[in-house]
Write an enzyme that holds these catalytic residues in place. Structure first.
Site, PDB file in Angstrom:
ATOM      1  N   HIS A 265       0.861  -1.182   0.000  1.00  0.00           N
ATOM      2  CA  HIS A 265       0.000   0.000   0.000  1.00  0.00           C
ATOM      3  C   HIS A 265       0.899   1.234   0.000  1.00  0.00           C
ATOM      4  O   HIS A 265       2.115   1.129  -0.184  1.00  0.00           O
ATOM      5  CB  HIS A 265      -0.982  -0.029   1.184  1.00  0.00           C
ATOM      6  N   LEU A 266       0.346   2.412   0.209  1.00  0.00           N
ATOM      7  CA  LEU A 266       1.078   3.661  -0.010  1.00  0.00           C
ATOM      8  C   LEU A 266       2.390   3.783   0.755  1.00  0.00           C
ATOM      9  O   LEU A 266       3.418   4.108   0.174  1.00  0.00           O
ATOM     10  CB  LEU A 266       0.177   4.861   0.303  1.00  0.00           C
TER      11      LEU A 266
END
Length: 94
Positions: free
Chosen positions: A22-23
């Site tokens: 994810h980010l």
């Protein structure tokens, strides 16, 4: 296992992050990849992602337990492979 191809290194790696790439871990992966001159990509399924691009990494939708094939090609490919492989295998600080 690392495989030497024509002027490139390849390695299969299992992503261990509980939330996948994810980010935050994608950003860390890109930051680490940018330290090298070599082209650094990975493939998962039919997708190929540029490890130096957060959007490309996020677009690959890598989840925990997924196997990716990391590919490093360029003048510092050996150092890049060792470093990026270690960073991914250590869970990208998660």
């Amino acid at each position: 296992m690392m495989i030497w191809g024509e002027n490139m290194l390849k390695a299969k790696i299992i992503v261990k992050n509980p939330s996948g790439l994810h980010l935050r871990p994608a950003g860390l992966l890109c930051k680490e990849a940018m330290k090298f001159k070599s082209q650094i990509t990975f493939s998962i399924g039919d997708s190929i992602a540029n490890a130096k691009s957060v959007l490309s990494v996020l677009g690959a939708c890598v989840k925990c337990g997924d196997a990716i094939e990391l590919v490093c090609e360029g003048e510092d490919e050996t150092q890049a492979m060792e470093h990026i492989r270690t960073v991914i295998e250590n869970g990208l600080t998660e």
